[in-house]
Design a protein around this motif. Structure first.
Motif, mmCIF file in Angstrom:
data_model
loop_
_atom_site.group_PDB
_atom_site.id
_atom_site.type_symbol
_atom_site.label_atom_id
_atom_site.label_comp_id
_atom_site.label_asym_id
_atom_site.label_seq_id
_atom_site.Cartn_x
_atom_site.Cartn_y
_atom_site.Cartn_z
ATOM 1 N N VAL A 159 9.311 13.212 8.397
ATOM 2 C CA VAL A 159 8.694 13.082 9.644
ATOM 3 C C VAL A 159 7.489 12.436 9.539
ATOM 4 C CG1 VAL A 159 8.129 14.052 11.953
ATOM 5 C CG2 VAL A 159 10.296 14.767 10.645
ATOM 6 N N MET A 160 6.363 13.191 8.767
ATOM 7 C CA MET A 160 5.080 12.698 8.866
ATOM 8 C C MET A 160 4.933 11.509 7.946
ATOM 9 S SD MET A 160 3.517 14.468 11.167
ATOM 10 C CE MET A 160 4.101 15.969 12.129
ATOM 11 N N GLU A 161 5.630 11.166 7.030
ATOM 12 C CA GLU A 161 5.663 10.008 6.196
ATOM 13 C C GLU A 161 6.016 8.955 7.109
ATOM 14 O OE1 GLU A 161 6.646 11.411 1.641
ATOM 15 O OE2 GLU A 161 8.172 11.187 2.817
ATOM 16 N N TYR A 162 6.828 8.945 7.968
ATOM 17 C CA TYR A 162 7.422 7.818 8.777
ATOM 18 C C TYR A 162 6.354 7.558 9.842
ATOM 19 C CZ TYR A 162 10.439 4.938 11.401
ATOM 20 O OH TYR A 162 10.972 3.734 12.093
ATOM 21 N N LEU A 163 5.498 8.732 10.359
ATOM 22 C CA LEU A 163 4.447 8.461 11.277
ATOM 23 C C LEU A 163 3.535 7.648 10.495
ATOM 24 C CD1 LEU A 163 2.974 8.910 13.735
ATOM 25 C CD2 LEU A 163 2.482 11.263 13.162
ATOM 26 N N GLN A 164 3.033 8.000 9.273
ATOM 27 C CA GLN A 164 2.033 7.637 8.672
ATOM 28 C C GLN A 164 2.201 5.885 8.225
ATOM 29 O OE1 GLN A 164 -0.903 8.625 7.907
ATOM 30 N NE2 GLN A 164 -1.620 7.846 5.610
ATOM 31 N N SER A 165 3.697 5.505 8.111
ATOM 32 C CA SER A 165 4.099 4.284 7.929
ATOM 33 C C SER A 165 3.544 3.402 9.338
ATOM 34 C CB SER A 165 5.684 4.138 7.551
ATOM 35 O OG SER A 165 5.676 4.756 6.198
ATOM 36 N N CYS A 166 4.140 4.124 10.288
ATOM 37 C CA CYS A 166 3.974 3.431 11.611
ATOM 38 C C CYS A 166 2.495 3.013 12.099
ATOM 39 C CB CYS A 166 4.490 4.268 12.781
ATOM 40 S SG CYS A 166 6.320 4.362 12.744
ATOM 41 N N ARG A 167 1.603 4.088 11.561
ATOM 42 C CA ARG A 167 -0.035 3.921 12.015
ATOM 43 C C ARG A 167 -0.457 2.822 10.861
ATOM 44 N NH1 ARG A 167 -1.157 10.461 12.098
ATOM 45 N NH2 ARG A 167 -1.062 10.661 14.328
ATOM 46 N N MET A 168 0.010 2.761 9.582
ATOM 47 C CA MET A 168 -0.360 1.700 8.768
ATOM 48 C C MET A 168 -0.048 0.252 9.199
ATOM 49 S SD MET A 168 -2.220 2.525 6.094
ATOM 50 C CE MET A 168 -2.920 3.841 5.298
ATOM 51 N N ALA A 169 1.125 0.345 9.711
ATOM 52 C CA ALA A 169 1.646 -1.135 10.198
ATOM 53 C C ALA A 169 0.951 -1.415 11.451
ATOM 54 C CB ALA A 169 3.308 -0.916 10.557
ATOM 55 N N ASN A 170 0.442 -0.606 12.279
ATOM 56 C CA ASN A 170 -0.330 -1.075 13.418
ATOM 57 C C ASN A 170 -1.701 -1.229 13.063
ATOM 58 O OD1 ASN A 170 1.907 -0.662 15.349
ATOM 59 N ND2 ASN A 170 1.336 1.268 15.734
ATOM 60 N N ALA A 171 -2.284 -0.602 11.856
ATOM 61 C CA ALA A 171 -3.386 -0.898 11.573
ATOM 62 C C ALA A 171 -3.569 -2.220 10.796
ATOM 63 C CB ALA A 171 -4.050 0.170 10.477
ATOM 64 N N LYS A 172 -2.737 -2.754 10.000
ATOM 65 C CA LYS A 172 -2.228 -3.987 9.687
ATOM 66 C C LYS A 172 -2.510 -5.089 10.311
ATOM 67 C CE LYS A 172 0.117 -2.869 5.245
ATOM 68 N NZ LYS A 172 1.314 -3.012 4.754
ATOM 69 N N GLN A 173 -1.784 -4.706 11.536
ATOM 70 C CA GLN A 173 -1.773 -5.577 12.777
ATOM 71 C C GLN A 173 -2.913 -6.001 13.247
ATOM 72 O OE1 GLN A 173 -1.214 -4.906 16.352
ATOM 73 N NE2 GLN A 173 -1.823 -7.033 16.605
ATOM 74 N N LEU A 174 -3.587 -4.743 13.593
ATOM 75 C CA LEU A 174 -5.147 -4.762 14.248
ATOM 76 C C LEU A 174 -6.110 -5.565 13.279
ATOM 77 C CD1 LEU A 174 -4.930 -1.473 16.159
ATOM 78 C CD2 LEU A 174 -4.501 -3.734 17.009
ATOM 79 N N LEU A 175 -6.032 -5.351 12.031
ATOM 80 C CA LEU A 175 -6.913 -5.920 11.284
ATOM 81 C C LEU A 175 -6.881 -7.350 11.179
ATOM 82 C CD1 LEU A 175 -6.938 -3.382 8.166
ATOM 83 C CD2 LEU A 175 -8.883 -3.746 9.498
ATOM 84 N N ALA A 176 -5.515 -7.802 11.082
ATOM 85 C CA ALA A 176 -5.242 -9.011 11.015
ATOM 86 C C ALA A 176 -5.473 -10.117 12.308
ATOM 87 C CB ALA A 176 -3.748 -9.649 10.362
ATOM 88 N N ASP A 177 -5.117 -9.417 13.380
ATOM 89 C CA ASP A 177 -4.951 -10.031 14.477
ATOM 90 C C ASP A 177 -6.278 -10.001 15.605
ATOM 91 O OD1 ASP A 177 -2.743 -11.186 13.760
ATOM 92 O OD2 ASP A 177 -1.264 -9.919 14.707
ATOM 93 N N THR A 178 -7.080 -8.853 15.303
ATOM 94 C CA THR A 178 -8.226 -8.328 16.170
ATOM 95 C C THR A 178 -9.317 -8.711 15.498
ATOM 96 O OG1 THR A 178 -8.067 -6.009 16.075
ATOM 97 C CG2 THR A 178 -6.407 -7.192 17.438
ATOM 98 N N HIS A 179 -10.547 -8.218 16.385
ATOM 99 C CA HIS A 179 -12.103 -8.115 16.153
ATOM 100 C C HIS A 179 -12.304 -6.565 16.126
ATOM 101 C CE1 HIS A 179 -12.364 -12.353 15.335
ATOM 102 N NE2 HIS A 179 -12.087 -12.520 16.552
#
Length: 263
Positions: A203-223
């Motif tokens: 459960v927590m590994e999946y949550l971590q993967s979701c958080r990482m995916a969102n973090a990558k998107q925010l790093l790439a697409d926002t300031h």
């Protein structure tokens, strides 16, 4: 308006070691040549007649391939995927026996035909083009689904499906396994077992993967600052986030942003 297909194309350009990031689910049909993928610390080889499926939440890269490497590539928007359909489970679930690379030689010609139709439709300005693309993507997934004997549990487990949607849409919340189990009136061990059986991770590994995916998107697409991204994605603090991010991607958040922000 979101489109089901972010990009779809054919390429015969040679490609050697290449690490990359896409904020989407990805499908690659190998038409000619040999390629080796690196997925979550595993090497998987693929060749003519193989199709590779990578979730938005899986860290993957092309590790090595022959000079000849002809492929069709499809990027699917994660926000328009209907997780309740069995075929879409191919994109996110990783139950026992699942492999990211499947052999589809028996229907390779039909699948190439679907890719060609998607490319034409994606590049057109015709009315209802996205609706047709959705149908073509679903037809592709049905054909791939029939090529595997793996059972995708979360399709039939409303608790797992609901929990996945929570994490994918609200990863910033601080979840607790005991509280989650209490919400569904089951024991923590039962919830853990059911979730692991469906997704291949805890459960927590999946949550971590979701958080990482969102973090990558925010790093790439926002300031947004690193601190703001940490808060939006639910990480405990900047140090833990940076440590986990480097372990997963091999680079710091700032280096990742520098590499992908300019693209």
């Amino acid at each position: 308006m979101q489109k089901t297909v972010q990009t779809v194309y054919h390429s015969s350009q040679p490609l050697h070691k290449h690490s990359h990031f896409h904020d989407c689910h990805q499908i690659i049909l190998v038409v000619r040549g040999n390629v080796e993928f690196f997925v979550n610390d595993r090497h998987i080889s693929a060749s003519d007649g193989d199709i590779a499926i990578f979730s938005r939440y899986e860290n993957h890269s092309v590790c090595n391939c022959s000079e000849e490497y002809e492929r069709y590539v499809l990027h699917i928007d994660p926000d328009v995927v209907n997780q309740k359909s069995p075929v879409y489970s191919l994109l996110t679930d990783r139950p026992a026996g699942f492999c990211n690379v499947l052999n589809i030689s028996s229907c390779k010609g039909e699948i190439i035909g679907l890719f060609k139709r998607m490319i034409v439709e994606h590049n057109s300005q015709a009315r209802l083009s996205d609706e047709l693309e959705q149908l073509l993507v679903k037809q592709l997934l049905v054909m791939v689904y029939r090529s595997t004997t793996v059972t995708f549990h979360s399709t039939y487990d409303d608790v797992v499906a609901d929990l996945k949607r929570q994490f994918e849409n609200n990863c910033q919340i601080h979840y607790n396994l005991d509280n989650l189990a209490r919400k569904y009136s089951i024991s923590p061990s039962s919830l853990s077992h059911r979730f692991q059986a469906a997704t291949g991770v805890s459960v927590m590994e999946y949550l971590q993967s979701c958080r990482m995916a969102n973090a990558k998107q925010l790093l790439a697409d926002t300031h947004l600052s690193i601190g703001q991204i940490v808060e939006r994605c639910g990480f405990s603090d900047n140090s833990n986030f940076s440590r986990a991010f480097k372990k997963m991607t091999g680079m710091s958040p700032s280096a990742f942003r520098k590499q992908y922000k300019a693209r």
